[in-house]
Design an enzyme around this catalytic site. Structure first.
Site, PDB file in Angstrom:
ATOM      1  N   ASN A  10       0.872  -1.176   0.000  1.00 15.90           N
ATOM      2  CA  ASN A  10       0.000   0.000   0.000  1.00 15.90           C
ATOM      3  C   ASN A  10       0.908   1.223   0.000  1.00 15.90           C
ATOM      4  OD1 ASN A  10      -1.827   2.024   0.464  1.00 15.90           O
ATOM      5  ND2 ASN A  10      -2.281   1.440   2.588  1.00 15.90           N
ATOM      6  N   LYS A  12       0.213   4.269  -0.386  1.00 14.42           N
ATOM      7  CA  LYS A  12      -0.401   5.505   0.140  1.00 14.42           C
ATOM      8  C   LYS A  12      -0.087   6.660  -0.817  1.00 14.42           C
ATOM      9  CE  LYS A  12      -0.087   3.400   4.616  1.00 14.42           C
ATOM     10  NZ  LYS A  12      -0.017   3.497   6.056  1.00 14.42           N
ATOM     11  N   HIS A  96      -9.394   1.384   4.711  1.00 16.63           N
ATOM     12  CA  HIS A  96      -8.135   1.561   5.438  1.00 16.63           C
ATOM     13  C   HIS A  96      -8.362   2.547   6.594  1.00 16.63           C
ATOM     14  CE1 HIS A  96      -4.054   2.769   6.382  1.00 16.63           C
ATOM     15  NE2 HIS A  96      -3.671   1.637   5.820  1.00 16.63           N
ATOM     16  N   GLU A  98      -6.727   4.956   7.602  1.00 10.83           N
ATOM     17  CA  GLU A  98      -6.495   6.371   7.261  1.00 10.83           C
ATOM     18  C   GLU A  98      -7.714   6.956   6.540  1.00 10.83           C
ATOM     19  OE1 GLU A  98      -2.718   5.742   5.340  1.00 10.83           O
ATOM     20  OE2 GLU A  98      -1.893   5.185   7.289  1.00 10.83           O
ATOM     21  N   GLU A 168      -5.287  -4.615  10.571  1.00 16.08           N
ATOM     22  CA  GLU A 168      -4.237  -3.602  10.725  1.00 16.08           C
ATOM     23  C   GLU A 168      -4.480  -2.793  11.998  1.00 16.08           C
ATOM     24  OE1 GLU A 168      -2.324  -2.641   6.666  1.00 16.08           O
ATOM     25  OE2 GLU A 168      -3.917  -1.224   7.038  1.00 16.08           O
ATOM     26  N   GLY A 174       2.661   2.490  10.563  1.00 18.52           N
ATOM     27  CA  GLY A 174       3.634   3.564  10.383  1.00 18.52           C
ATOM     28  C   GLY A 174       4.339   3.976  11.657  1.00 18.52           C
ATOM     29  N   SER A 214       3.518  -1.876  10.308  1.00 21.19           N
ATOM     30  CA  SER A 214       4.967  -1.977  10.503  1.00 21.19           C
ATOM     31  C   SER A 214       5.510  -3.381  10.258  1.00 21.19           C
ATOM     32  CB  SER A 214       5.369  -1.470  11.898  1.00 21.19           C
ATOM     33  OG  SER A 214       5.020  -0.102  12.031  1.00 21.19           O
TER      34      SER A 214
END
Ligand code: PGA
Length: 251
Positions: A10, A12, A96, A98, A168, A174, A214
């Protein structure tokens, strides 16, 4: 049969077109394991070129990172499933964290997007996962199962088996802080049990449940040895060909 192994990147909002295409080239020109499906989740404007580059190579896919839930209309700046289909895209990352956090996507909206993908023969990579606060309160399993229920609970047996699930944990995305293999296994097993009782055991066994947060070239190997971890959804480490290749070869 058991679930397909998948390593999905991904990107991003990273990589120019040229940098992205050269990353894909380095990966697909390497010796890849024949039993792992490798997916590149690129920004929208790279999708067409990325798809042309990988062509119909077996076990290589291109994913959009989002899609709109309506078929068409006055939604400035948005991209429809039909547009993605028209350039041969087979996967969409849906829900996701985000998107949920910065764009207000709810479980319900995510469920509509999943259904829209399935109705158009596109595989949704459905994301779920809890915040640090929920993890620390000890309610992470019920929280994630509730997300699943809200977004995927109304799918038919035929539909659910076409979904890829990515667990996730938000606290791991991240941050450099990965769930331990045991933490990942615990929740992946709970997700599979839930699918088994909501649908049936054979369907549950065939659904790929990916870990994301991560996951990198160093820790992928121990995560992927867990029985209910069928691969990874990789952010930062998918941006460097060498690291992404190590992850793909981590089984
Ligand atoms: P990360 O991101 O690997 O950089 O933690 C994973 C993701 O958000 O899909």
């Amino acid at each position: 049969m058991s679930a397909k192994k998948i390593v999905a990147g991904n990107w991003k909002m990273n990589k120019t077109l040229n940098d992205g295409l050269s990353l894909i080239s380095s990966v697909i020109e390497s010796d890849l394991p024949s039993d792992v499906l490798v997916i590149f989740g690129t920004p929208y404007i790279h999708l067409n070129e990325a798809k042309k580059l990988v062509g119909n190579k077996p076990n290589i896919g291109i994913a959009a990172q989002n899609c709109h839930h309506e078929d068409k209309g006055a939604y400035t700046g948005e991209i429809s499933i039909e547009m993605l289909k028209s350039i041969g895209i087979e996967f969409v990352i849906v829900g996701h964290s985000e998107r949920r956090q910065y764009f207000g996507e709810t479980d319900q909206l995510v469920g509509i997007k999943v259904k829209k993908c399935l109705d158009n023969a596109i595989t949704p990579i459905y994301c779920c996962g809890e915040s640090l606060e929920i993890r620390e309160s000890g309610n992470h399993i019920s929280f994630v199962l509730n997300q699943l229920q809200e977004s995927l609970g109304d799918l038919s047996n035929d539909e659910i088996q076409k979904v890829v699930i990515a667990y996730e944990p938000i606290w791991a995305i991240g941050t450099g802080k990965t769930a331990s293999p045991e933490e990942a296994q615990e929740i992946h097993a709970a997700i599979r049990n839930h699918l088994s009782s909501s649908f049936n055991p054979s369907i549950a066994n065939n659904i790929s449940i990916l870990y994301g947060g991560s996951c990198n070239a160093k820790n992928a190997n121990t995560l992927f040895t867990k029985p209910d971890v069928d691969g990874g959804l990789i952010g930062g480490a998918s941006l460097i060909a060498e690291d992404f290749l190590k992850i793909i070869n981590s089984y």
